[in-house]
Design an enzyme around this catalytic site. Structure first.
Site, PDB file in Angstrom:
ATOM      1  N   LEU A 135       0.815  -1.213   0.000  1.00 15.10           N
ATOM      2  CA  LEU A 135       0.000   0.000   0.000  1.00 15.10           C
ATOM      3  C   LEU A 135       0.845   1.258   0.000  1.00 15.10           C
ATOM      4  O   LEU A 135       0.398   2.313  -0.452  1.00 15.10           O
ATOM      5  CB  LEU A 135      -0.924   0.014   1.226  1.00 15.10           C
ATOM      6  CG  LEU A 135      -1.950  -1.118   1.324  1.00 15.10           C
ATOM      7  CD1 LEU A 135      -2.719  -1.020   2.635  1.00 15.10           C
ATOM      8  CD2 LEU A 135      -2.906  -1.075   0.139  1.00 15.10           C
ATOM      9  N   GLY A 136       2.044   1.170   0.527  1.00 16.81           N
ATOM     10  CA  GLY A 136       2.891   2.354   0.581  1.00 16.81           C
ATOM     11  C   GLY A 136       4.233   2.033   1.189  1.00 16.81           C
ATOM     12  O   GLY A 136       4.452   0.969   1.772  1.00 16.81           O
ATOM     13  N   ARG A 137       5.131   2.984   1.028  1.00 19.73           N
ATOM     14  CA  ARG A 137       6.482   2.834   1.574  1.00 19.73           C
ATOM     15  C   ARG A 137       6.932   4.188   2.081  1.00 19.73           C
ATOM     16  O   ARG A 137       6.715   5.204   1.426  1.00 19.73           O
ATOM     17  CB  ARG A 137       7.440   2.323   0.501  1.00 19.73           C
ATOM     18  CG  ARG A 137       8.889   2.215   0.960  1.00 19.73           C
ATOM     19  CD  ARG A 137       9.774   1.765  -0.184  1.00 19.73           C
ATOM     20  NE  ARG A 137       9.477   0.403  -0.596  1.00 19.73           N
ATOM     21  CZ  ARG A 137       9.860  -0.117  -1.760  1.00 19.73           C
ATOM     22  NH1 ARG A 137      10.507   0.615  -2.625  1.00 19.73           N
ATOM     23  NH2 ARG A 137       9.567  -1.370  -2.053  1.00 19.73           N
ATOM     24  N   GLY A 138       7.517   4.221   3.263  1.00 15.01           N
ATOM     25  CA  GLY A 138       7.961   5.482   3.841  1.00 15.01           C
ATOM     26  C   GLY A 138       9.265   5.318   4.578  1.00 15.01           C
ATOM     27  O   GLY A 138       9.940   4.278   4.481  1.00 15.01           O
ATOM     28  N   GLY A 139       9.611   6.361   5.339  1.00  8.44           N
ATOM     29  CA  GLY A 139      10.882   6.353   6.036  1.00  8.44           C
ATOM     30  C   GLY A 139      10.967   5.303   7.126  1.00  8.44           C
ATOM     31  O   GLY A 139      12.062   4.908   7.528  1.00  8.44           O
ATOM     32  N   MET A 140       9.816   4.841   7.632  1.00 11.58           N
ATOM     33  CA  MET A 140       9.826   3.860   8.714  1.00 11.58           C
ATOM     34  C   MET A 140       9.548   2.446   8.229  1.00 11.58           C
ATOM     35  O   MET A 140       9.445   1.532   9.041  1.00 11.58           O
ATOM     36  CB  MET A 140       8.811   4.254   9.791  1.00 11.58           C
ATOM     37  CG  MET A 140       9.192   5.510  10.551  1.00 11.58           C
ATOM     38  SD  MET A 140       8.120   5.826  11.974  1.00 11.58           S
ATOM     39  CE  MET A 140       6.560   6.142  11.178  1.00 11.58           C
TER      40      MET A 140
ATOM     41  N   ASP B  33       3.000  12.493  15.522  1.00 13.64           N
ATOM     42  CA  ASP B  33       3.180  12.719  14.081  1.00 13.64           C
ATOM     43  C   ASP B  33       1.834  12.923  13.395  1.00 13.64           C
ATOM     44  O   ASP B  33       1.532  12.295  12.378  1.00 13.64           O
ATOM     45  CB  ASP B  33       3.935  11.550  13.451  1.00 13.64           C
ATOM     46  CG  ASP B  33       4.514  11.904  12.074  1.00 13.64           C
ATOM     47  OD1 ASP B  33       4.622  13.112  11.771  1.00 13.64           O
ATOM     48  OD2 ASP B  33       4.848  10.978  11.315  1.00 13.64           O
TER      49      ASP B  33
ATOM     50  N   LYS C  22       2.007  -3.175   8.902  1.00 11.37           N
ATOM     51  CA  LYS C  22       3.138  -2.247   8.781  1.00 11.37           C
ATOM     52  C   LYS C  22       4.403  -2.946   9.244  1.00 11.37           C
ATOM     53  O   LYS C  22       4.476  -3.476  10.362  1.00 11.37           O
ATOM     54  CB  LYS C  22       2.899  -0.981   9.600  1.00 11.37           C
ATOM     55  CG  LYS C  22       4.106  -0.046   9.645  1.00 11.37           C
ATOM     56  CD  LYS C  22       3.731   1.382   9.987  1.00 11.37           C
ATOM     57  CE  LYS C  22       3.111   2.100   8.826  1.00 11.37           C
ATOM     58  NZ  LYS C  22       3.069   3.560   8.985  1.00 11.37           N
TER      59      LYS C  22
ATOM     60  N   GLU D 297       7.391  -0.290   5.340  1.00  9.06           N
ATOM     61  CA  GLU D 297       6.376  -0.527   4.323  1.00  9.06           C
ATOM     62  C   GLU D 297       5.037  -0.847   4.972  1.00  9.06           C
ATOM     63  O   GLU D 297       4.977  -1.362   6.088  1.00  9.06           O
ATOM     64  CB  GLU D 297       6.781  -1.709   3.431  1.00  9.06           C
ATOM     65  CG  GLU D 297       8.066  -1.508   2.660  1.00  9.06           C
ATOM     66  CD  GLU D 297       8.424  -2.722   1.820  1.00  9.06           C
ATOM     67  OE1 GLU D 297       9.212  -2.564   0.881  1.00  9.06           O
ATOM     68  OE2 GLU D 297       7.903  -3.827   2.112  1.00  9.06           O
TER      69      GLU D 297
END
Length: 493
Positions: A17-22, A134, A40, A24
């Protein structure tokens, strides 16, 4: 990780669904309870600490105590192949980030209603002694039935604590520069009032169309946040209720002691504002009742757009030539004082505006061609000549305003989101589609409908960074590029 992999002998990965700094986020299938979940995977390389699992367990257990309709529930947690994972409620909808990209600023009532939903989530979390750390548009999801859901409770706090221990000489702050509280970027971890500051920043962004602070990069944004008072909301959107602008100003105070001290206090004020908004919008006794409409669909509540240039002749019929010179300025200046100049333009068939399904959709609306312009950032005191921002603008003309409005809704609801062609200037003149790397990079889109015309601007940088710190830079360019387009003559239908 790859599709089909089984996590903890229970959760089958279906699709990323997404990928970020912390890490997937994956859609997954719970084979025990036979339901879809969001999973997550936290990537914390370099933080091999003996007490990391214990910290992770403590934060997850605390977050699981939050039971509220405005909070995405946490179902499970664990460690798989030395990777920490969280299993959460899978929320179908659109992030507030995407909604703001499609339509911003928000109508007054909608902005206050979304803020109230976020505040309700914070009130429940703070009651459970959980601080988010956050709060930002990307962590808020608007569901199809109008519900506001806040995600990722417990994650930012855990990551911040882990980094703080690993790098004892420097606190790695949780929070996004545009929305995080000033104290989170100093030597303090923050508290409940830090979440309230972020809520104030999001309410500001929903109403003004931009965050309170912008800058060349993350450091510049944080520096301004530490050194300057937040700007007044009514400077960007006059005419808002004084009670609302006062609340936003208090939430954005640099000193936590000068902010509202609890989410409950803020929620009471937001609810009072919602009540007064509803009363102001209610029909008078002399007016016939109108059928109820959904808040998200009420076009009468849309925020006012920038006024049309005085040079437009409202009395004439629309005989605007379908050319870049007639529909686009040669130069414009964005809200950060940076000037952009048009370096390429042309008219292209609508099937070149995007993938086949989008082109077919526009063709059904009798849009055969699109006017394209490419703008480049110009040298100046606030510009970045070594790494300029570019803006790809496409203007679509439809038979009438109703058709254009329908097409705008198609784009805004995700039907064509981010899939439009991104144009660049061809060496030697003319237009060329940007390479695929641009589509995978961090960029910003803004769209605006003016009568029968729909303008879509996509801003990007030449070095293709996938870095959210440049978001204010790109947003300011795309927003002004879209608002600067339009016909010189129109009949106002």
């Amino acid at each position: 990780m790859e599709r089909g992999k089984l996590i903890a002998d229970r959760y089958e990965l279906i699709g990323r669904l997404g990928r970020g700094g912390m890490g997937e986020v994956w859609a997954a299938r719970d084979r025990v309870l036979h339901r879809e979940v969001a999973l997550k995977l936290l990537d914390l390389d370099g933080l091999a600490q003996a007490d990391l699992p214990r910290r992770f367990e403590r934060e997850a257990v605390a977050a699981a105590q939050i039971v509220h309709p405005n909070v995405a529930a946490l179902y499970d947690r664990g460690i798989h192949d030395d990777v920490l994972f969280l299993v959460m409620e899978k929320v179908d909808g659109q992030t507030l980030t995407a909604r703001l990209q499609a339509e911003s600023p928000f109508p007054l009532t909608r902005a206050v209603a979304v803020a109230s939903g976020i505040c309700a989530a914070l009130e429940a979390a703070h009651r459970a002694q959980v601080i988010h750390y956050d709060i930002k548009p990307h962590n808020v999801i608007l569901t199809g039935d109008g519900l506001v859901k806040v995600i990722d409770f417990g994650i930012a706090g855990f990551v911040q604590a882990a980094f703080t221990v690993a790098r004892s000489s420097q606190l790695a702050p949780a929070g996004t520069p545009e929305f995080g509280a000033p104290e989170q970027f100093l030597t303090e971890r923050g508290d409940e009032r830090s979440d309230l500051y972020a809520l104030g920043g999001m309410l500001f962004a929903m109403l003004a169309g931009r965050p309170p602070f912008a800058g060349h990069n993350s450091i510049a944004v944080v520096r301004r946040k530490l050194d300057e008072e937040a700007p007044h909301l009514d400077a960007f959107r006059p005419g808002l209720p004084p009670e609302l602008t006062a609340l936003v100003a208090e939430l954005l105070e640099r000193d936590p002691d000068r902010r509202p001290q609890s989410a409950q206090q803020v929620q009471q004020r937001l609810q009072a504002l919602l009540t007064s908004c509803a009363a102001a919008e209610a029909p008078t006794a002399a007016m016939p009742p109108t059928p109820p409409t959904r808040l998200m669909d009420d076009a009468s509540q849309r925020a006012p757009r920038p006024p049309s240039p005085k040079s437009w002749d409202h009395a004439s019929t629309d005989e605007t030539p379908f050319t870049a010179d007639a529909l686009m300025p040669r130069r414009f200046t964005n809200d950060l004082g940076i000037e952009f100049a048009r370096i390429a333009e042309g008219t292209r068939p609508s099937h070149e505006a995007g993938p086949s399904d989008l082109a077919e959709d526009f063709a059904r609306r009798d849009c055969a061609e699109v006017v394209v312009g490419v703008y480049a950032e110009q040298p100046g005191p606030h510009a970045t000549p070594e790494n300029p921002v570019y803006v790809s603008v496409q203007v679509f003309a439809f038979p009438d305003a109703a058709t254009a409005r329908d097409a705008h809704g198609y784009l805004g609801d995700g039907g064509g989101s981010w899939r439009l062609t991104i144009w660049s200037a061809r060496d030697g003149g003319g237009l060329a589609p940007c390479p695929d790397e641009v589509r995978r990079s961090y960029r910003w889109r803004w769209s605006w409908r003016q009568y029968r015309y729909l303008a879509v601007a996509l801003a990007y940088r030449a070095d293709l960074p996938n870095d959210s710190s440049i978001e204010p830079w790109l947003a300011a360019a795309a927003r002004r590029a879209a608002y600067s387009t339009g016909p010189k003559n129109h009949h106002g239908a």
